[in-house]
Design an enzyme around this catalytic site. Structure first.
Site, PDB file in Angstrom:
ATOM      1  N   ASP A 151       0.925  -1.350  -0.020  1.00 41.95           N
ATOM      2  CA  ASP A 151       0.022  -0.153   0.087  1.00 41.95           C
ATOM      3  C   ASP A 151       1.029   1.376   0.028  1.00 41.95           C
ATOM      4  OD1 ASP A 151      -2.180  -1.619   0.468  1.00 41.95           O
ATOM      5  OD2 ASP A 151      -1.557  -2.010   2.459  1.00 41.95           O
ATOM      6  N   HIS A 210      -5.673  -1.234  -5.766  1.00 41.98           N
ATOM      7  CA  HIS A 210      -5.363   0.211  -5.654  1.00 41.98           C
ATOM      8  C   HIS A 210      -6.462   0.933  -6.508  1.00 41.98           C
ATOM      9  CE1 HIS A 210      -2.480  -1.310  -8.540  1.00 41.98           C
ATOM     10  NE2 HIS A 210      -3.246  -0.656  -9.145  1.00 41.98           N
TER      11      HIS A 210
END
Ligand code: IMP
Length: 545
Positions: free
Chosen positions: A122, A150
């Site tokens: 992330d 994402h």
């Protein structure tokens, strides 16, 4: 210019040479026209693309010529002695010294570039990949599965990716899911259909490796069962069936995408695998007939996208195309290098480019490590620089809330902490980053002081590397250094010098500690809120500030 080698290495047959030459020039031409169209259709998406394809002046034309000649060299195989040597050289600049003759100039060379996560995932790889991918002909994923995630927002439209490379938003790019990826076909087709509803029909430019393994619904159930069994010791997986699918692959009873081409064979393997799973997990029920019916119904559609992606990717390389690998997950989640067992079940570090796509290391040049300006992790496991997130008014709460640190795949609150240099150095050592993409610097805005985890100490000794033992990890003392913060909004900064002095100091200090140039700096939530310092500038002179 490297074309002098060309004349030394001409093939004996002039006919062969003529056809290779024609192919190379055609490839080079089509690449250029694609790239030009990308600029038009992308409407100013990419600063990089714009400066690369400015209207041609003499220098531009010479540059073009040089690129074409490089393509020809590659096609002729002269690259083993010159082009690829150049590529290797650019991947391994002398320590702490980077040539500075192309400051601020973005130039994507043909060949393979890789964007990797360098922490626990992330890190915001998607934003860089999104910007870069406008310049590439092929965008590929090489490891992991729908555990990655994402979100990219383009002109108010939100696109969520789990399995597809986000380079799919470049309508000129072909997207490859390499042999190292594990694919849950229902999720993959859903993602594809969702994209189509949003106006992007990508089906005819997606290629699935015939060697990629399948994740079945029962793998996802088994993931949940295993986590439940572990109780307090659970890994905190995404429950997307990643571990169980890789376990089937390693146990050699997994099923590959290419098996769908021969449905009788697929059916036989599926029955055996389902039987094995039910015997191994009492209570697990698999609707074998229902599943077979589903896979029969999609086999034709999937087979149409299936190919030998090893051959495809290497051919594209030989034609001088630009290939971007979008790393998924991250180095500290790597099954070999991560904080085992609190890791994923693949190798999300540099090795997966080779094993998950089937290319030689000689073909890789840019290796871009993405790191947040701080650190986060979802799921369980060691996190030396972790801060308390729940306490109102705390720095941890600031990082979590301002950074919007909730997982894209699971929605879980991410754990947060300071940037961890020993961890980053370890990640750099493994991956050999040629440049760093430092994301979310803006999230630090407003903090009075910013800490950097500078070194690990254990039993009174400074450690030189990342310990492998969980026990040692849990006993670590982190030594910090503290830098002054800043309060100015940095989202409009487009040049390094636009940043407040203290933000510049922070970046330069991180760069100095890592010994790798920080090329990109994320300074705001929007797509273009990024500073690109360009390739090749002198790190040692930056260090003096
Ligand atoms: P799995 O990959 O679902 O088996 O999960 C194993 C560990 O990796 C868990 O701690 C997950 O939270 C973590 N993980 C897997 N993929 C990602 C990712 O893309 N970002 C962050 N963490 C991830």
């Amino acid at each position: 210019m490297m074309y002098s080698h060309l004349f030394k290495s001409l093939p004996a047959s002039s006919a062969a040479f003529a056809s290779v030459l024609a192919g190379a020039v055609a490839a080079s031409k089509s690449e250029r026209s694609d790239a030009n169209e990308t600029v038009v259709s992308a409407g100013g998406w990419s600063k990089l693309t714009q400066c690369h394809h400015k209207s041609k002046d003499v220098v531009g034309m010479l540059h073009d010529l040089d690129e074409r000649l490089e393509n020809i060299e590659r096609t002729l195989g002269a690259s083993s002695s010159c082009s690829s040597t150049a590529a290797t050289t650019s991947a391994a600049p002398p320590k702490n010294k980077y040539h500075n003759d192309s400051v601020g100039k973005s130039k994507t060379l043909p060949g393979i570039d890789v964007v990797l996560g360098s922490q626990w995932g992330d890190e915001g790889k998607g934003k860089l990949v999104d910007i870069l991918s406008q310049e590439y002909d092929v965008c590929a994923r090489v490891a992991g599965g729908s555990n990655a995630g994402h979100t990219i927002v383009v002109e108010g439209k939100k696109y969520k990716f789990h399995l597809l490379p986000s380079g799919v938003l470049n309508e000129k790019a072909t997207c490859v899911l390499g042999n190292g990826v594990v694919i849950h076909l229902p999720s993959f087709l859903n993602e594809l259909d969702g994209l189509k509803h949003q106006g992007i029909d990508a089906e005819n430019r997606i290629l699935l490796s015939d060697r990629a393994h399948l994740v079945f619904d029962f793998h996802q159930e088994v993931d949940g069962i295993s986590e439940h069994r572990l109780g307090r010791n659970k890994i905190g997986t995404t429950k997307k069936g990643i571990g169980p699918a890789y376990a089937s692959k390693i146990s050699r009873n997994g099923i590959r995408i290419g098996d769908l081409e021969n449905f009788d064979f697929f059916e036989m393997r599926f029955r055996e695998l389902a039987d094995y799973q039910m015997r191994s997990h009492p209570g697990l029920e698999i609707d074998v007939e229902g599943q077979l019916e589903y896979y029969r119904s999609i086999a034709k559609r999937v087979t149409a996208m299936t190919t030998d992606t090893i051959e495809y990717t290497n051919e594209q390389y030989d034609m001088g195309k630009k290939i971007l690998i979008e790393g998924a997950n991250a180095t500290m989640l790597d099954i070999d290098f991560g904080t085992y067992p609190y890791v994923t079940s693949s190798n999300p570090s540099i090795g997966s480019v080779l094993t998950g796509l089937g290319v030689s290391p000689k073909k890789i040049h840019g290796i871009y490590g993405t790191t947040k300006a701080y650190c986060t992790r979802v799921g369980e496991g060691p996190f030396p620089t972790e801060l308390e997130r729940e306490e109102p008014g705390s720095i941890g709460e600031h990082l979590g809330v301002v950074g919007a640190e909730w997982g894209t795949t699971t929605g879980r609150a991410r754990r947060v902490g300071w940037l961890d240099i020993p961890q980053m150095k370890y990640s750099t050592l493994i991956n050999g980053f040629t440049a760093v993409n430092l994301t979310k610097l803006d999230v630090l805005t407003g903090l009075e002081e910013i800490k950097i985890g500078r070194a690990y100490k254990h039993n009174g000794k400074i450690l030189n590397t990342m310990p492998s033992s969980l026990k040692t990890m849990s006993e670590l003392e982190v030594l910090y250094e503290t830098l002054p913060g800043w309060t100015e909004d940095i989202s409009k900064a487009r040049n390094f010098e636009d940043l407040p002095v203290n933000a510049q100091r922070y970046v330069l200090r991180v760069q100095e500690l890592l010994g790798v140039p920080i090329r990109w700096i994320g300074c705001g939530a929007n797509r273009l809120d990024m500073i690109d310092r360009g390739e090749g500038w002198d790190l040692s002179s930056e260090d003096k500030e």
